[in-house]
Write an enzyme that holds these catalytic residues in place. Structure first.
Site, mmCIF file in Angstrom:
data_model
loop_
_atom_site.group_PDB
_atom_site.id
_atom_site.type_symbol
_atom_site.label_atom_id
_atom_site.label_comp_id
_atom_site.label_asym_id
_atom_site.label_seq_id
_atom_site.Cartn_x
_atom_site.Cartn_y
_atom_site.Cartn_z
ATOM 1 N N LYS A 40 -20.520 10.789 28.710
ATOM 2 C CA LYS A 40 -21.275 10.466 27.495
ATOM 3 C C LYS A 40 -22.580 9.754 27.854
ATOM 4 O O LYS A 40 -22.759 9.312 28.998
ATOM 5 C CB LYS A 40 -20.419 9.580 26.590
ATOM 6 C CG LYS A 40 -20.065 8.223 27.198
ATOM 7 C CD LYS A 40 -18.966 7.531 26.392
ATOM 8 C CE LYS A 40 -18.644 6.172 26.987
ATOM 9 N NZ LYS A 40 -17.453 5.572 26.330
ATOM 10 N N TYR A 260 -46.819 -13.560 29.299
ATOM 11 C CA TYR A 260 -46.715 -13.890 27.870
ATOM 12 C C TYR A 260 -46.019 -15.234 27.649
ATOM 13 O O TYR A 260 -45.042 -15.561 28.320
ATOM 14 C CB TYR A 260 -45.890 -12.822 27.133
ATOM 15 C CG TYR A 260 -46.666 -11.589 26.782
ATOM 16 C CD1 TYR A 260 -47.799 -11.655 25.966
ATOM 17 C CD2 TYR A 260 -46.254 -10.343 27.243
ATOM 18 C CE1 TYR A 260 -48.504 -10.503 25.635
ATOM 19 C CE2 TYR A 260 -46.953 -9.192 26.908
ATOM 20 C CZ TYR A 260 -48.078 -9.282 26.096
ATOM 21 O OH TYR A 260 -48.756 -8.149 25.767
#
Ligand SMILES: *Cc1c(COP(=O)(O)O)cnc(C)c1O
Length: 379
Positions: A40, A260
């Site tokens: 999956k 940042y």
């Protein structure tokens, strides 16, 4: 899907030989039980087609996917395989399951009814798996619902159960009492469907070799080299290596802040390598451990340059992340070099722990901007 290596900011290498050897190890652990593979989420980020091709060559013939689209990719790659769809039968999708020979894992009464109706118009019973919820309270029929279904001739005449499955909530935690409770419920369920093959074992249960294998094991993460069991050394071989390209190395002074939020203040003259990889590539912002709360809450993720371990520095931004390379001699590292973000030196699960998550999430987050290389399994 795969950028040219000269144009990409990061590179993913998937070692199909390691994948196959992990599957062989799990197949051996499974003893007399069959060993399938959970593919999956694009085979945990590794790519459904190359993974299914390599595993099929090694002898794997049963696959598990989440949604029918993934199942179609499995069947296109390995037409003779069996493919079970974990998230069940989607409304209006029954014709696609039939057309592509996908086996739904029926996990609710309405899904059972829909599949029976499909079989009735088809004129014969249709293969399916039945999912019993043994205590996870996620998908699956309750024991009582399963009992009602198995006693109902009108339904059973049209169901051809290939598998009875359940899913364990706490198999990663060795000796967890819930696993024993679930085992009891599952054994009661299996008495309702004598002779139907059973499957309960994910990677964690497969690695325990503790009777959870039944007739079919269905490992996922361990195939891809990730940790399945808590607090136990990982016995699997790493499969995925992620490297980032250094775009610049620059120096900043003690007392300067970087990136940042000015979230990290340097305590020494520091050489900083900026990599062209960021959270948009699935290298989670949380690996920097300095997000909205401005100060670091624990250690950031580490990386490796030619075997030397280096430390993440500042916040990970969308397209860049930074590592402190002060301790690597200046003439030994430069822009254009590659840093291992995870792989054989830095386990993916260590990076995951720094980010407060699990290896599964990092693998399934691997982004689309990388170039990709598949190392072939030996024939
Ligand atoms: C994902 C999944 C697996 C595989 O789990 P791993 O921990 O990756 O081995 C097995 N069964 C079900 C129902 C799953 O959802």
């Amino acid at each position: 899907m795969s950028a040219h290596p000269n144009l990409a900011g990061g590179h993913v290498t998937i070692d199909l030989g390691a994948l196959v050897s992990n599957w062989q190890q799990l197949a051996k652990n499974a003893g007399a039980a069959e060993c399938g593979a959970v593919v999956k989420a694009n085979a945990y980020g590794c790519g459904i087609e190359p993974v299914v091709e390599a595993l099929s060559r090694a002898g794997c013939r049963t696959y598990f996917v989440t949604v029918p689209e993934e199942g179609i990719r499995v069947k296109n790659t390995a037409p003779d395989s069996r493919c079970f769809v974990l998230n069940g039968l989607f409304a209006n999708a029954a014709p696609y399951y039939l057309e592509h020979d996908l086996t739904p894992i029926l996990g609710s009464v309405p899904e059972v009814e829909t599949w029976v109706a499909t079989a009735q118009s088809h004129g014969s019973p249709l293969p399916c798996a039945l999912h019993v919820d043994s205590g996870m309270n996620r998908l699956g029929l309750t024991l009582r619902e399963l009992e009602r279904i198995t006693k109902n001739r009108h339904l059973m005449d049209y169901l051809d159960p290939q598998l009875l499955m359940t899913h364990l909530a706490c198999a990663d935690d060795l000796g967890h009492p819930k696993t024993d409770v679930q085992r009891e419920v599952f054994l009661q369920a299996s008495e309702l469907l004598p002779g139907v093959p059973r499957s309960a074992a994910n990677s964690a249960a497969s690695l325990q070799m503790d009777g959870h294998e039944y007739e079919l094991a269905r490992p996922g993460i361990a195939l891809y080299g990730g940790e399945a069991l808590n607090d136990v050394p990982n016995p699997m071989v790493p499969v995925v290596t992620l490297t980032g390209r250094i775009v610049q190395i620059r120096e900043a002074n003690a007392g300067d802040s970087i990136g940042y939020g000015g979230a990290e203040t340097l305590t020494r003259i520091t050489r900083i390598a900026y990599l062209s990889v960021g959270y948009a590539d699935g290298y989670h912002r949380a690996t920097s451990n300095m997000g909205v709360p401005m100060r670091a809450v624990s250690q950031p993720a580490r990386a490796a340059y030619k075997g030397t371990i280096i430390k993440g520095i500042g916040r990970v931004s969308m397209d860049l992340c930074a590592f402190d390379v002060t301790d690597i001699p200046e003439d030994e590292i430069s822009a254009g070099d590659w840093i291992e973000l995870f792989g054989s030196t830095i386990p993916v699960d260590d990076v995951a722990r720094a980010a407060g998550t699990i290896g599964y999430e990092l693998l399934t987050s691997i982004g689309q901007r990388y170039s990709r290389t598949y190392l072939k399994a030996e024939a």
